[in-house]
Scaffold this motif. Structure first.
Motif, PDB file in Angstrom:
ATOM      1  N   GLY A 167      -3.104   8.196  -2.948  1.00 23.06           N
ATOM      2  CA  GLY A 167      -3.991   7.210  -2.330  1.00 23.06           C
ATOM      3  C   GLY A 167      -3.365   6.635  -1.502  1.00 23.06           C
ATOM      4  N   ILE A 168      -4.429   6.539  -0.928  1.00 26.08           N
ATOM      5  CA  ILE A 168      -4.352   5.940   0.594  1.00 26.08           C
ATOM      6  C   ILE A 168      -5.360   4.078  -0.179  1.00 26.08           C
ATOM      7  CG2 ILE A 168      -5.591   5.089   2.610  1.00 26.08           C
ATOM      8  CD1 ILE A 168      -5.377   8.518   2.897  1.00 26.08           C
ATOM      9  N   ILE A 169      -4.611   3.444  -0.078  1.00 25.00           N
ATOM     10  CA  ILE A 169      -5.275   1.673  -0.490  1.00 25.00           C
ATOM     11  C   ILE A 169      -5.466   0.471   0.943  1.00 25.00           C
ATOM     12  CG2 ILE A 169      -5.072   0.635  -1.745  1.00 25.00           C
ATOM     13  CD1 ILE A 169      -4.987   3.113  -3.521  1.00 25.00           C
ATOM     14  N   GLY A 170      -5.796  -0.150   0.352  1.00 23.86           N
ATOM     15  CA  GLY A 170      -5.646  -1.093   1.161  1.00 23.86           C
ATOM     16  C   GLY A 170      -7.341  -2.154   1.489  1.00 23.86           C
ATOM     17  N   PRO A 171      -7.038  -3.504   1.902  1.00 21.76           N
ATOM     18  CA  PRO A 171      -8.287  -4.366   1.432  1.00 21.76           C
ATOM     19  C   PRO A 171      -9.720  -3.427   2.635  1.00 21.76           C
ATOM     20  CG  PRO A 171      -7.032  -5.111   3.170  1.00 21.76           C
ATOM     21  CD  PRO A 171      -6.489  -3.996   2.781  1.00 21.76           C
ATOM     22  N   ASN A 172     -10.557  -4.428   2.884  1.00 25.14           N
ATOM     23  CA  ASN A 172     -11.482  -3.767   3.735  1.00 25.14           C
ATOM     24  C   ASN A 172     -11.463  -4.022   4.821  1.00 25.14           C
ATOM     25  OD1 ASN A 172     -14.047  -3.472   4.490  1.00 25.14           O
ATOM     26  ND2 ASN A 172     -14.719  -5.397   4.586  1.00 25.14           N
ATOM     27  N   GLY A 173     -12.004  -3.337   5.787  1.00 23.17           N
ATOM     28  CA  GLY A 173     -11.208  -2.797   7.242  1.00 23.17           C
ATOM     29  C   GLY A 173     -10.091  -2.755   7.311  1.00 23.17           C
ATOM     30  N   ALA A 174      -9.564  -2.076   6.770  1.00 26.89           N
ATOM     31  CA  ALA A 174      -7.703  -1.280   7.104  1.00 26.89           C
ATOM     32  C   ALA A 174      -7.875  -0.071   7.453  1.00 26.89           C
ATOM     33  CB  ALA A 174      -6.959  -1.182   5.189  1.00 26.89           C
ATOM     34  N   GLY A 175      -9.157   0.224   7.920  1.00 28.06           N
ATOM     35  CA  GLY A 175      -8.837   1.576   8.696  1.00 28.06           C
ATOM     36  C   GLY A 175      -8.311   2.987   8.019  1.00 28.06           C
ATOM     37  N   PRO A 181      -2.221  -4.450 -10.975  1.00 30.95           N
ATOM     38  CA  PRO A 181      -3.443  -5.414 -11.017  1.00 30.95           C
ATOM     39  C   PRO A 181      -4.542  -5.827 -11.603  1.00 30.95           C
ATOM     40  CG  PRO A 181      -2.540  -3.223  -9.043  1.00 30.95           C
ATOM     41  CD  PRO A 181      -2.540  -3.411 -10.129  1.00 30.95           C
ATOM     42  N   THR A 182      -4.877  -6.980 -11.242  1.00 26.54           N
ATOM     43  CA  THR A 182      -6.640  -7.098 -11.343  1.00 26.54           C
ATOM     44  C   THR A 182      -7.642  -6.252 -11.465  1.00 26.54           C
ATOM     45  OG1 THR A 182      -6.120  -8.861 -10.183  1.00 26.54           O
ATOM     46  CG2 THR A 182      -5.507  -8.914 -13.556  1.00 26.54           C
ATOM     47  N   ALA A 183      -8.476  -6.603 -11.522  1.00 23.16           N
ATOM     48  CA  ALA A 183      -9.121  -5.735 -10.668  1.00 23.16           C
ATOM     49  C   ALA A 183      -9.832  -6.185  -9.410  1.00 23.16           C
ATOM     50  CB  ALA A 183     -10.996  -5.507 -11.082  1.00 23.16           C
ATOM     51  N   VAL A 184      -9.150  -6.293  -8.295  1.00 25.62           N
ATOM     52  CA  VAL A 184      -9.452  -6.851  -6.903  1.00 25.62           C
ATOM     53  C   VAL A 184      -9.542  -5.520  -6.040  1.00 25.62           C
ATOM     54  CG1 VAL A 184      -7.836  -7.417  -5.058  1.00 25.62           C
ATOM     55  CG2 VAL A 184      -7.611  -8.658  -7.329  1.00 25.62           C
ATOM     56  N   LYS A 185     -11.023  -5.616  -5.514  1.00 28.46           N
ATOM     57  CA  LYS A 185     -10.802  -4.622  -4.664  1.00 28.46           C
ATOM     58  C   LYS A 185     -11.761  -4.383  -3.233  1.00 28.46           C
ATOM     59  CE  LYS A 185     -12.764  -2.645  -8.656  1.00 28.46           C
ATOM     60  NZ  LYS A 185     -14.255  -1.787  -9.896  1.00 28.46           N
ATOM     61  N   GLY A 186     -11.223  -3.577  -2.740  1.00 26.53           N
ATOM     62  CA  GLY A 186     -10.831  -3.223  -1.216  1.00 26.53           C
ATOM     63  C   GLY A 186     -12.047  -2.099  -0.822  1.00 26.53           C
ATOM     64  N   SER A 187     -13.030  -2.532  -0.294  1.00 24.33           N
ATOM     65  CA  SER A 187     -13.016  -1.060   0.463  1.00 24.33           C
ATOM     66  C   SER A 187     -13.369  -0.910   1.651  1.00 24.33           C
ATOM     67  CB  SER A 187     -15.134  -1.373   0.506  1.00 24.33           C
ATOM     68  OG  SER A 187     -15.538  -2.311   1.263  1.00 24.33           O
TER      69      SER A 187
END
Length: 250
Positions: A33-41, A243-249
């Motif tokens: 999985g590639i995970i990261g916040p909005n705008g992480a690339g 983690p709780t439902a913290v999401k980053g697109s």
């Protein structure tokens, strides 16, 4: 053997540095999985690996060979938002597009190729929709068709960009089942993902990314509170050590 080796990739996008010195190696027969916040690339990373975006620097190898000579063994499922769903074609023809590397771009599919494409539709529960125009399908059905297209490529490594975005629960379950089947067959899967609640259940390895790698490795070692807070730049609450439902697109 490593299915994918990425060395020091840097990318600019709209004259801004989007990725900086990204390096990691993915074992064969794993789901990452590639995970990261909005705008992480995250999507930028997949596209640069696949040479869909130019890179400033870096090198990519697939099974120890330059990626440019390994295109026939690579499958790609793009974000649904990047697909022209109004294009006048049916589900079966979309799946047959996944065979172009095998049959040639301007050659007609023979009976064997059509049988294989129908088999791929059957594996994702879409065999009854083979002649349906893709514009008439629901979001989840469209995603299943693109999974079947990737499957039709009979690839050794698959890249999936936000495959769970905007799909129903049954389609998400079907995607996970297919990923697990690919893994059992020795195939390798990389997935851009945003739902932190499901990371532990879905992935063997995780790349935590925020323009540069924060951490990479086995999920139970990398997917920690400290690493998440560093990647997302703030506090993230946990529920039962997850983690709780913290999401980053992307």
């Amino acid at each position: 053997m490593y299915a994918l080796t990425v060395k020091d990739i840097s990318v600019t996008y709209d004259k801004q540095l989007a990725l900086e010195n990204v390096s990691f190696a993915v074992p064969e027969g794993s789901i990452t999985g590639i995970i990261g916040p909005n705008g992480a690339g995250k999507s930028t990373l997949i596209k640069s690996i696949l040479q869909l975006l130019p890179t400033l620097s870096g090198k990519v190898e697939v099974f120890n060979k330059p990626i440019r000579v390994q295109k026939k063994i690579i499958g790609y499922v793009p974000q649904r938002s990047e697909v022209d769903w109004d294009f006048p074609t049916n589900a079966l023809d979309v799946v047959l597009m996944g065979r172009y590397n095998h049959i040639g771009l301007f050659k007609r599919a023979n009976k064997k190729e059509i049988v294989w494409a129908k088999h791929c539709l059957e594996r994702v529960g879409m065999q009854a929709y083979a002649s349906r125009q893709i514009s008439q399908l629901s979001g989840g059905q469209q995603q299943r068709v693109f999974l079947a297209r990737a499957m039709a490529q009979d690839a050794k490594i698959y890249f999936m960009d936000e495959p769970f975005a905007g799909v129903d629960a049954s389609t998400e379950k079907a995607i996970i089942q297919l990923m697990k089947e690919w893994k059992e067959e020795g195939k390798t899967v990389l997935v851009v993902h945003h739902d932190l609640q499901t990371v532990n259940d879905y992935f063997d390895h995780v790349l935590l990314l925020n323009k540069t790698p924060i951490a990479y490795g086995e999920t139970n070692r990398v997917f920690t509170l400290d690493n998440l807070e560093e990647a997302y730049g703030g506090k993230i609450a946990f529920l039962q050590k997850e983690p709780t439902a913290v999401k980053g697109s992307t």
